[in-house]
Each structure stands twice: as C-alpha cells, then as structure tokens.
Design a protein around this motif. Structure first.
Motif, PDB file in Angstrom:
ATOM      1  N   PHE A  82       0.931  -1.177  -0.074  1.00 15.37           N
ATOM      2  CA  PHE A  82       0.024  -0.024   0.030  1.00 15.37           C
ATOM      3  C   PHE A  82       0.899   1.300   0.001  1.00 15.37           C
ATOM      4  N   GLU A  83       2.259   1.054  -0.115  1.00 10.61           N
ATOM      5  CA  GLU A  83       3.267   2.243  -0.336  1.00 10.61           C
ATOM      6  C   GLU A  83       3.698   3.032   0.939  1.00 10.61           C
ATOM      7  N   TYR A  84       3.337   2.187   2.056  1.00 12.82           N
ATOM      8  CA  TYR A  84       3.973   2.736   3.421  1.00 12.82           C
ATOM      9  C   TYR A  84       5.454   2.240   3.220  1.00 12.82           C
ATOM     10  N   GLU A  85       6.109   2.571   4.205  1.00 13.75           N
ATOM     11  CA  GLU A  85       7.529   2.064   4.444  1.00 13.75           C
ATOM     12  C   GLU A  85       7.670   1.398   5.876  1.00 13.75           C
ATOM     13  N   PRO A  86       7.412   0.272   5.934  1.00 16.76           N
ATOM     14  CA  PRO A  86       7.479  -0.276   7.087  1.00 16.76           C
ATOM     15  C   PRO A  86       8.937  -1.060   7.262  1.00 16.76           C
ATOM     16  N   THR A  87       9.146  -0.881   8.796  1.00 18.22           N
ATOM     17  CA  THR A  87      10.413  -1.541   9.200  1.00 18.22           C
ATOM     18  C   THR A  87       9.956  -2.493  10.451  1.00 18.22           C
ATOM     19  N   ILE A  88      10.643  -3.687  10.365  1.00 21.48           N
ATOM     20  CA  ILE A  88      10.223  -4.747  11.435  1.00 21.48           C
ATOM     21  C   ILE A  88      11.184  -4.828  12.404  1.00 21.48           C
ATOM     22  N   TYR A  89      10.683  -4.714  13.817  1.00 18.62           N
ATOM     23  CA  TYR A  89      11.694  -5.327  14.978  1.00 18.62           C
ATOM     24  C   TYR A  89      10.894  -6.633  15.596  1.00 18.62           C
ATOM     25  N   TYR A  90      11.666  -7.575  15.240  1.00 19.51           N
ATOM     26  CA  TYR A  90      11.116  -8.994  15.594  1.00 19.51           C
ATOM     27  C   TYR A  90      12.171  -9.768  16.339  1.00 19.51           C
ATOM     28  N   PRO A  91      12.541  -9.432  17.687  1.00 18.96           N
ATOM     29  CA  PRO A  91      13.623  -9.838  18.435  1.00 18.96           C
ATOM     30  C   PRO A  91      13.839 -11.333  18.665  1.00 18.96           C
ATOM     31  N   LYS A  92      12.705 -12.066  18.870  1.00 15.87           N
ATOM     32  CA  LYS A  92      12.789 -13.375  19.028  1.00 15.87           C
ATOM     33  C   LYS A  92      12.009 -14.298  18.082  1.00 15.87           C
ATOM     34  N   ARG A  93      12.613 -14.737  16.965  1.00 13.96           N
ATOM     35  CA  ARG A  93      11.855 -15.259  15.809  1.00 13.96           C
ATOM     36  C   ARG A  93      11.241 -16.703  16.071  1.00 13.96           C
ATOM     37  N   SER A  94      10.422 -16.748  15.837  1.00 14.65           N
ATOM     38  CA  SER A  94       9.726 -17.999  16.242  1.00 14.65           C
ATOM     39  C   SER A  94      10.421 -19.241  15.329  1.00 14.65           C
ATOM     40  N   SER A  95      10.672 -20.320  15.959  1.00 12.58           N
ATOM     41  CA  SER A  95      10.886 -21.430  15.091  1.00 12.58           C
ATOM     42  C   SER A  95       9.766 -22.247  14.280  1.00 12.58           C
ATOM     43  N   HIS A  96       8.695 -21.645  14.519  1.00 20.38           N
ATOM     44  CA  HIS A  96       7.585 -22.324  13.814  1.00 20.38           C
ATOM     45  C   HIS A  96       7.820 -22.224  11.970  1.00 20.38           C
ATOM     46  N   SER A  97       7.689 -23.099  11.171  1.00 25.81           N
ATOM     47  CA  SER A  97       8.077 -23.001   9.864  1.00 25.81           C
ATOM     48  C   SER A  97       6.943 -21.766   9.470  1.00 25.81           C
ATOM     49  N   LEU A  98       5.727 -21.744   9.849  1.00 22.33           N
ATOM     50  CA  LEU A  98       4.712 -21.103   9.337  1.00 22.33           C
ATOM     51  C   LEU A  98       5.187 -19.393   9.523  1.00 22.33           C
ATOM     52  N   HIS A  99       5.585 -19.161  10.678  1.00 23.77           N
ATOM     53  CA  HIS A  99       6.052 -17.752  11.092  1.00 23.77           C
ATOM     54  C   HIS A  99       7.400 -17.582  10.182  1.00 23.77           C
ATOM     55  N   GLN A 100       8.049 -18.390  10.058  1.00 23.18           N
ATOM     56  CA  GLN A 100       9.347 -18.214   9.367  1.00 23.18           C
ATOM     57  C   GLN A 100       9.079 -17.837   7.762  1.00 23.18           C
ATOM     58  N   ASP A 101       7.986 -18.617   7.033  1.00 22.78           N
ATOM     59  CA  ASP A 101       7.624 -18.145   5.880  1.00 22.78           C
ATOM     60  C   ASP A 101       7.006 -16.815   5.797  1.00 22.78           C
ATOM     61  N   PHE A 102       6.393 -16.290   6.909  1.00 24.37           N
ATOM     62  CA  PHE A 102       5.960 -14.724   6.723  1.00 24.37           C
ATOM     63  C   PHE A 102       7.109 -14.090   6.869  1.00 24.37           C
ATOM     64  N   THR A 103       8.116 -14.220   7.560  1.00 26.14           N
ATOM     65  CA  THR A 103       9.532 -13.433   7.807  1.00 26.14           C
ATOM     66  C   THR A 103      10.287 -13.507   6.360  1.00 26.14           C
ATOM     67  N   VAL A 104      10.150 -14.539   5.853  1.00 23.49           N
ATOM     68  CA  VAL A 104      11.046 -14.719   4.493  1.00 23.49           C
ATOM     69  C   VAL A 104      10.034 -13.587   3.309  1.00 23.49           C
ATOM     70  N   GLN A 105       8.751 -13.925   3.432  1.00 26.78           N
ATOM     71  CA  GLN A 105       8.098 -12.924   2.566  1.00 26.78           C
ATOM     72  C   GLN A 105       8.052 -11.640   2.777  1.00 26.78           C
ATOM     73  N   CYS A 106       8.536 -11.225   4.237  1.00 27.80           N
ATOM     74  CA  CYS A 106       8.710  -9.811   4.362  1.00 27.80           C
ATOM     75  C   CYS A 106      10.066  -9.251   3.786  1.00 27.80           C
ATOM     76  N   GLU A 107      11.190 -10.187   4.110  1.00 25.96           N
ATOM     77  CA  GLU A 107      12.590  -9.960   3.457  1.00 25.96           C
ATOM     78  C   GLU A 107      12.505  -9.863   1.945  1.00 25.96           C
ATOM     79  N   LYS A 108      11.778 -10.700   1.362  1.00 28.04           N
ATOM     80  CA  LYS A 108      11.635 -10.815  -0.236  1.00 28.04           C
ATOM     81  C   LYS A 108      11.079  -9.210  -0.844  1.00 28.04           C
ATOM     82  N   MET A 109      10.171  -8.788   0.258  1.00 28.07           N
ATOM     83  CA  MET A 109       9.754  -7.466  -0.037  1.00 28.07           C
ATOM     84  C   MET A 109      10.563  -6.288   0.050  1.00 28.07           C
TER      85      MET A 109
END
Length: 235
Positions: A82-109
C-alpha cells in the motif's frame, strides 16, 4: 457493546480458533493472512497516506514471539504494497515454519529488519510516523513477560508518535486495561473485541468478517453490520 459474551474471554477466543481450524478446515496460515491484511487496511483508514504529508510514512512494526507477531509480519507486507514504508523489529523469531515463511515473505519485499530497538525515545519519534504493536496477544501470561518485551513496553510508553495495537494493547490483561500496558491511539480487535476493549477510548476497529454464521451464533458474538464489502468496521 459487542464482545465475547462471557468472562472466559481467553478460553472463548481460543475455542473459536480451534473450531475454525478443526471443524471448518481453515488453515492457521489462512487466518493469520486474513487478520494481517485486515490490520493493514485498518492502518490505511486510521492513517491515510494523504494525511501523512508528502513523504512515505515510515511505520515501525514490533512483532512478538507468538501468533500476534506473525499477524504483524503480514500487516507489514501489505502496508509495503500500500506504499507505506514499514520496518520490522522481531527480536525473538519463532522456530515455527509458518512464522518463518511470513518472515521470508517480508524479507523478499525488501522490508528492513532492525537488529535492536533504540532505547532513545527521540530516535523512534524522529525516525517513524507510527508504531504497530503486534507484541503480546490474548495468549500471553502477563506474569511472565520477560526481556526484551518488558523493556520494549517501557520504551513504547514514552514515545510521542501514535501506536496502533493488534487485537489488544500489549501489557493489558485480556479482561481489563492495565497500568503496565501501553496506551495506543488505535486498537484493531480481531474476530471479536476482547473484554479489555471496553475500557479503550481511542479509535477502535473490528476485523472479523470471515467468521461462519454458525460460530457467530454459537458464541453469541453479536457482531455489527459491516459496511458494503469492507473487511472491517470502526466501532
């Protein structure tokens, strides 16, 4: 007011989710995606690009270790679109593969991830237009909130820029507002408002327009009429 119909709020929210997953065959990823997308839409309604001046608004999305954090990740990804500029602070990343998928999607953006949160409140005020609190959810045991989250809450209680909270303000008890919690300007309730939302006085959105009618009836949710085709409503 519409809220989960009795005092077992924590239990009922969990029961509804279990039923959606088990009996209605929703997927966990699907639910998080629906909620995160609706949160991003709520942010665009509460803080439209046009109201943010000429530059793209910078949004700091702080994600906790559980499901609320993943909803924050999805929200950040849609805000980027939507053309905002997000920055993420995610200090303790979940080991859950689902949560990791969402993280990768953000990194790829190409959404940047902070390695630490500035404790100097001024740095946050100067660098960002808005903070999204996706830290602690209804499942959090407030008696056991440890670092880095307790420190994050201390910092957020001092910032001057607006905060928008996902599902419930971090540090609040699911039943009632808490002195130890933060004080957001915007609250985006998911599925149905938690009981503590009755003592929230800011701008309040509800995102839960996908709930099957049988579930709404069974839990006596008394949800409001959503306008047109909107996926959320301002309460």
């Amino acid at each position: 007011p519409c809220h989960l119909s009795n005092d077992r709020v924590k239990g009922e929210a969990a029961a509804i989710e279990t039923e959606l997953l088990r009996d209605y065959r929703f997927g966990q990823q699907q639910l998080i995606e629906i909620w995160g997308h609706a949160c991003a839409i709520a942010i665009t309604k509460a803080y439209p690009l046009s109201s943010m001046g000429k530059k793209q608004p910078t949004v700091l999305v702080i994600c906790g270790p559980d499901q609320n954090g993943s909803i924050g990740l999805v929200c950040a990804r849609h805000l980027r679109i939507f053309e905002y500029e997000p920055t993420i602070y995610y200090p303790k990343r979940s080991s859950h593969s689902l949560h990791q998928d969402f993280t990768v999607q953000c990194e790829k953006m190409d959404i940047p991830f902070l390695s630490y949160l500035p404790t100097e409140v001024q740095l946050i005020n100067d660098a960002y237009n808005l903070v999204i609190d996706a830290i602690l959810g209804p499942e959090t045991d407030l008696a056991n909130v440890k670092e880095p989250y307790s420190g994050i809450l201390v910092t957020l209680k001092q910032v001057k820029i607006p905060i928008a909270s996902v599902d419930m303000p971090s540090g609040w008890d699911v039943e009632e507002a808490s002195q130890d919690g933060i004080h957001p300007e915007v609250l985006i309730s998911l599925t149905a408002p938690k009981k503590c939302a009755t003592s929230f006085s800011g701008k309040h959105f509800l995102a839960g327009r996908f709930l099957p009618y049988d579930i709404q009836k069974k839990y006596e949710l008394n949800l409001p009429e959503y306008p047109g085709t909107d996926c959320l409503i301002e309460l």
